[in-house]
Design a protein around this motif. Structure first.
Motif, short mmCIF file in Angstrom:
data_model
loop_
_atom_site.label_atom_id
_atom_site.label_comp_id
_atom_site.label_asym_id
_atom_site.label_seq_id
_atom_site.Cartn_x
_atom_site.Cartn_y
_atom_site.Cartn_z
N PRO A 56 42.52 59.51 -21.59
CA PRO A 56 43.35 59.66 -20.39
C PRO A 56 42.76 60.65 -19.39
CG PRO A 56 44.70 59.79 -22.36
CD PRO A 56 43.28 59.84 -22.80
N PHE A 57 42.10 61.67 -19.91
CA PHE A 57 41.53 62.67 -19.01
C PHE A 57 40.31 62.12 -18.29
CE2 PHE A 57 43.73 64.88 -22.44
CZ PHE A 57 44.66 65.58 -21.70
N ILE A 58 39.50 61.33 -19.01
CA ILE A 58 38.38 60.67 -18.36
C ILE A 58 38.89 59.70 -17.30
CG2 ILE A 58 36.47 59.06 -18.74
CD1 ILE A 58 35.63 61.44 -20.08
N LEU A 59 39.98 59.00 -17.64
CA LEU A 59 40.56 58.04 -16.72
C LEU A 59 40.96 58.73 -15.42
CD1 LEU A 59 41.64 55.23 -16.12
CD2 LEU A 59 43.66 55.75 -17.43
N SER A 60 41.69 59.84 -15.52
CA SER A 60 42.12 60.50 -14.28
C SER A 60 40.91 61.06 -13.54
CB SER A 60 43.15 61.58 -14.59
OG SER A 60 42.65 62.45 -15.56
N GLY A 61 39.90 61.50 -14.30
CA GLY A 61 38.68 61.98 -13.65
C GLY A 61 38.00 60.88 -12.87
N SER A 62 37.93 59.67 -13.44
CA SER A 62 37.27 58.56 -12.75
C SER A 62 38.01 58.21 -11.47
CB SER A 62 37.25 57.31 -13.65
OG SER A 62 36.83 57.64 -14.92
N ILE A 63 39.34 58.24 -11.54
CA ILE A 63 40.13 57.91 -10.35
C ILE A 63 39.86 58.93 -9.24
CG2 ILE A 63 42.48 57.77 -9.46
CD1 ILE A 63 43.28 56.58 -12.15
N THR A 64 39.83 60.19 -9.64
CA THR A 64 39.56 61.24 -8.65
C THR A 64 38.19 61.03 -8.02
OG1 THR A 64 40.74 62.64 -10.20
CG2 THR A 64 39.75 63.71 -8.30
N THR A 65 37.20 60.68 -8.84
CA THR A 65 35.86 60.49 -8.30
C THR A 65 35.84 59.37 -7.28
OG1 THR A 65 35.19 60.95 -10.55
CG2 THR A 65 33.46 60.36 -9.00
N LEU A 66 36.48 58.25 -7.64
CA LEU A 66 36.50 57.12 -6.71
C LEU A 66 37.16 57.53 -5.39
CD1 LEU A 66 36.04 54.08 -6.19
CD2 LEU A 66 38.37 53.71 -6.96
N THR A 67 38.27 58.26 -5.50
CA THR A 67 38.99 58.67 -4.29
C THR A 67 38.11 59.57 -3.43
OG1 THR A 67 40.95 58.63 -5.66
CG2 THR A 67 41.17 59.62 -3.50
N SER A 68 37.41 60.49 -4.08
CA SER A 68 36.62 61.40 -3.25
C SER A 68 35.45 60.66 -2.60
CB SER A 68 36.14 62.60 -4.06
OG SER A 68 35.84 62.24 -5.36
N LEU A 69 34.86 59.69 -3.31
CA LEU A 69 33.78 58.92 -2.69
C LEU A 69 34.31 58.14 -1.49
CD1 LEU A 69 31.83 57.60 -5.76
CD2 LEU A 69 31.14 59.35 -4.13
N ASP A 70 35.49 57.55 -1.64
CA ASP A 70 36.08 56.82 -0.53
C ASP A 70 36.35 57.76 0.64
OD1 ASP A 70 36.00 54.37 -1.64
OD2 ASP A 70 38.02 54.43 -2.47
#
Lengths: 379, 546
Positions: free
Chosen positions: A303-317
């Motif tokens: 779950p922590f990796i999952l939220s990390g991935s979402i944050t990464t995508l958002t920051s790239l966008d």
């Protein structure tokens, strides 16, 4: 002593698919009320967002035209059918609407915009505020007939306003949530598969295999991820899978440490030696005897990796190197909020969605961690 | 001194201990009462799970509170109830008036502190002695516990010491503040028999010199007979019998005490039959681990774990391999089963397997099986019993249908005396003895000819040991199995082995028929081993261990 008979009582075939250990874990998971509820709220939101096309779309769900039942959401009807000339029907246009209303009926989704539909009847220049911030005169002033216009319905009003290209924020939010979660899940699962495999091989075989791969990982993980992303994004066409691939190149490393440690520890267990003495092969030992040990650490991580991935995508966008322009994304919404400070609903919407989504995932993660904590039962 | 004898220094009254776990409460100790008088050694005897360690730990309140609680009882130490004492008062008692020695000397010392620092810390804490005075006292203590050349050992770290030496350091720490009561929780269980005898002798002299009392927790009745003045027999959280040692041993009243006393492994191995075919034969087996040094990691020397062993084992016979830890007996077993590589000739049913790779060995694996020491470690906790036992069948008899395999698993379980219906359960639902039966069933299901038994009884309680020994003997008679029985426990070896090898530092000390070796040992080392094992006598052996 009655060592033999005492415990061996009734025949008890395996019931269900849950082993006793897993049943205890499930109980621990449920015992964490906050995490348990977060899990269900998140699942409901995610399932709803999977059906985003049926919630927010610029095509009616079902329409009846001259006695024929049509499904515009799933089937693409050319406009000729209704007397127009475009390749794709614009059901929102006055002409088509009147034509269908005259010869049948339409059932619209609750929100009559898709993520890329521009509202051509906005009261003033985009971005426009949510309808409930305007009085009833103003909110319909963009329609030809004003308040009386049949187009000025609840589903056509912008619940959370529009962005700077007059697109409905609610629709973009729903689609953006979906793509964020899907990206996060895909990235997490893919990196778990790669990372667990790599960690397992290193931990099990040890020695030179381990040494060489550890050195490789050290070099690999010290590369500056963001700059590489920027460089690659300027060469390759941006898209979901390209982005996933690039991110995967670096994100699998996170799993290697835990899994490798578990395998290093467990390969010396006596039951592993016992399996070798039975002549069981390496792959089977790794899969059947060692992987279950490593899965606990991995699942706790997920779950922590999952939220990390979402944050990464958002920051790239947000930086503009993520998903292709026009795709619904929360990061893009934030960057719009930043450049349109007079329209706080943009930034606020993105902020609330991100924080709710990440909080839910963290709460779920805490519950999962509790569930797999062997010492939890002693409290 | 005389009035002190009648006055107990520690008096435990109606002590209960309950553990709470997820809404369930289990009573580990149920209204236990006992007294310890000044200068007396009281032994708390029982099998694992009887609550003896829990009782001892509650004296110093070392249990995991609040998961543990005391529904009833008081512990009076010199008239003061320790259960009601504040944390500060308890800290003063701990390590000062009452001290403890634990079972595992490997983990009870801090690996990052030198010996001097660990002992000096206690002196500093309770008496405020530091500097040169502390060093003098530490040396004195190390001398007392019989560590040779203590000056050289001061700066040593725990990993540089042997198990026996570590336990001596633990005792030195326990004695540092001249305690009135020493609680020894299985202090010799993790040690070799010869070392055990030395430690027991040491504890006895120290007790006599200092006039301290001792609470000795053990499952080994031999130790009790040797050291204790009075015995409390515990089972299922209750003390069922208390009395002077001699009386308990000569005239036990309670059924459980009688059962314990009768539990030693008995019986004789089946008579040797030289007409049986040789199953395992080895000549000059060597396992040398290289010691590498220098920048280029050149081999400068070898650790000779097994150094030139010859043996031959016939079907239906048992070869016992005995020796202290580190003598290379397990390494020898692993070499014979080709789990590690070795030099020398190894022939299994006439086939030379010395150079065989793991792959070459696979078709032979079903005929040679291993049963490991620790039944808690050797069964995968995440697999059901049927999967554990069936795993070997999946490798070696692939053409079995699921139904046939299940039948074989059920038959194997019945054969080792377990109900076949238990095969859907998981290892954690079984006791130690039952787990060891499962491990034996896993080996037997493949119908092997040769089984290496690596200390199969040493992790088990005494009465369970006897049952497992009987089971092994029955299986051997039924299937004409050849056993390589590795053990440090001479009593079990005597009950099973036809021939035996006494090993020390990888070499054979004595080899021959076990009857002959047990009745008339030739070598000094063997004699010392026997004395330590059967009479707990410490005999000076040309030193390797101290």
């Amino acid at each position: 002593m009655s060592d033999v008979v005492s415990r061996a009582t009734v025949a008890e075939p395996r019931t269900g698919w849950l082993t006793p250990v897993n049943q205890r874990r499930l109980q621990n998971f449920k015992a964490n009320k906050r995490g348990y509820w977060s899990f269900w709220i998140f699942m409901v939101l995610f399932l709803l967002s999977l059906f985003a096309e049926f919630i927010a779309n610029d095509k009616p769900l079902i329409a009846s035209y001259k006695g024929e039942i049509l499904f515009p959401v799933v089937v693409n009807y050319p406009e000729e059918k209704f007397g127009g000339f475009l390749a794709e029907t614009d059901y929102r246009s006055d002409f088509i609407r009147d034509e269908i209303q005259a010869n049948g009926w339409m059932i619209w989704p609750p929100i009559r915009y898709s993520y890329n539909t521009a509202n051509s009847n906005i009261p003033h220049s985009a971005p426009t505020a949510p309808f409930w911030l305007m009085d009833s005169q103003e909110r319909c002033s963009g329609y030809p007939l004003g308040n009386e216009d049949p187009g000025c319905t609840f589903g056509n009003l912008n619940w959370l306003g529009t962005d700077d290209q007059a697109r409905d924020v609610t629709a973009r939010m729903i689609y953006g949530f979906r793509i964020s979660v899907l990206f996060g899940l895909a990235l997490t699962i893919a990196s778990a598969v790669v990372g667990v495999t790599a960690g397992a091989v290193q931990g099990y075989f040890g020695g030179w295999t381990d040494l060489l791969m550890q050195r490789f990982i050290e070099i690999w993980s010290s590369m500056p991820l963001l700059y590489i992303l920027l460089i690659i994004a300027s060469i390759l066409p941006s898209g979901f899978f390209v982005l996933l691939g690039i991110m995967l190149l670096f994100s699998w490393v996170g799993f290697v440490g835990v899994v490798r440690a578990e395998f290093l520890r467990a390969r010396n267990f006596e039951y592993v030696r016992a399996a070798r003495a039975l002549g069981v092969g390496n792959a089977t030992i790794m899969w059947r005897h060692l992987l279950p040990n490593a899965m606990v650490a991995t699942l706790t991580f997920l779950p922590f990796i999952l939220s990390g991935s979402i944050t990464t995508l958002t920051s790239l966008d947000f930086l503009g190197v993520g998903m292709p322009p026009g795709s619904p994304s929360l990061g893009e919404l934030i960057s719009q909020g930043k450049s349109n400070l007079q329209a706080p609903w943009l930034g606020l919407t993105a902020f609330v969605v991100m924080s709710v989504m990440l909080s839910l995932l963290i709460f779920v993660g805490e519950a999962v961690r509790d569930a797999f904590d062997p010492r939890k039962t002693f409290r | 001194m005389n009035d002190n004898v009648t006055e107990p220094i520690l008096s435990v009254r109606d002590l209960s201990v309950a553990f709470h776990q997820g809404g369930n409460t289990s009573l580990a100790v149920d209204r236990v009462s006992f007294d310890i008088r000044r200068g007396e050694v009281v032994a708390l005897v029982g099998e694992s799970g009887s609550g003896k360690s829990v009782s001892a730990n509650s004296i110093l309140k070392l249990l995991p509170y609040p998961a543990a609680s005391h529904p009833s009882g008081e512990i009076l130490f010199n008239g003061k109830d320790l259960l009601k004492a504040s944390d500060a008062e308890l800290r003063h008692v701990r390590g000062n008036d009452i001290t403890m020695i634990f079972q595992e000397p490997m983990t009870s010392l801090n690996p990052l502190h030198s010996i001097e620092r660990q002992i000096a810390e206690i002196l500093d804490l309770h008496q405020g002695i530091t500097g040169a005075a502390a060093r003098t006292r530490v040396l004195e203590l190390l001398n007392q516990v019989g560590i040779r050349e203590p000056e050289k050992r001061l700066s040593a770290y725990p990993h540089e010491l042997s198990g026996g030496q570590r336990q001596r350091v633990m005792i030195a720490m326990a004695l540092a503040n001249r305690p009135e009561l020493l609680i020894a929780d299985e202090p010799t269980t993790a040690l070799d028999v010869t070392v055990q005898a030395q430690i027991l002798a040491l504890l006895k002299t120290l007790k006599d010199e200092h006039g301290m009392s001792m609470l000795f927790i053990t499952h080994d009745l031999g130790i009790v007979r040797k050291i204790a003045d009075r015995v409390c027999v515990m089972t299922k959280g209750k003390i069922v019998e208390t009395g002077p040692t001699a009386e308990i041993f000569s005239n036990p009243q309670h059924a459980y005490t009688k059962h314990l006393l009768a539990a030693e492994p008995k019986g004789k191995p089946p008579a040797s039959d030289l007409s049986k075919p040789v199953v395992m034969e080895a000549q000059d087996v060597k396992v040398w681990f290289p010691i590498k040094a220098g920048f280029l990691r050149r081999v400068v020397d070898h650790v000779k774990a097994v150094d030139g062993i010859d043996l031959s084992l016939r079907a239906g016979h048992t070869l016992g391999v005995v020796g202290e830890s580190g003598s290379g007996k397990t390494t020898l077993g692993l070499a014979l089963t080709r789990m590690i590589s070795s030099k020398g000739r190894i022939a299994f049913v006439g086939q030379d397997i010395a150079g065989a790779t793991f792959k070459d060995m696979r078709p032979l694996r079903n005929r040679m099986q291993i049963v490991f020491q620790d039944p808690f470690g050797s069964l995968s906790p995440r697999m059901a019993i049927s999967d554990i036992i069936g795993e070997g069948l999946k490798v070696h008899e692939r053409n079995l249908s699921d139904k046939e395999r299940d039948a074989r698993v059920a038959a194997a379980l019945e054969e080792v005396g377990l109900d076949a219906a238990t095969r859907w359960r998981y290892p954690h639902e079984f006791s130690g003895g039952q787990r060891q039966r499962v491990a034996i069933a896993r080996a037997m299901v493949l119908k092997p000819q040769f089984v290496m038994l690596d200390e199969p009884t040493s992790a088990l309680d005494m009465s369970v040991q006897a049952q497992v020994v009987d089971l092994l003997r029955d299986l051997q008679a039924k299937h004409s199995l050849a056993y390589l029985f590795i053990s440090h426990d001479l009593k079990v070896v005597r009950a099973l082995a036809n021939d035996m090898i006494v090993m020390r530092l990888g070499k054979v000390v004595e080899q021959g028929s076990s009857e002959q070796i047990f009745t008339a040992p030739q070598e000094d080392y063997t004699k010392a081993l026997m004395a330590a094992a059967f009479n707990m006598e410490a005999v000076a052996v040309p030193a390797v261990h101290q």
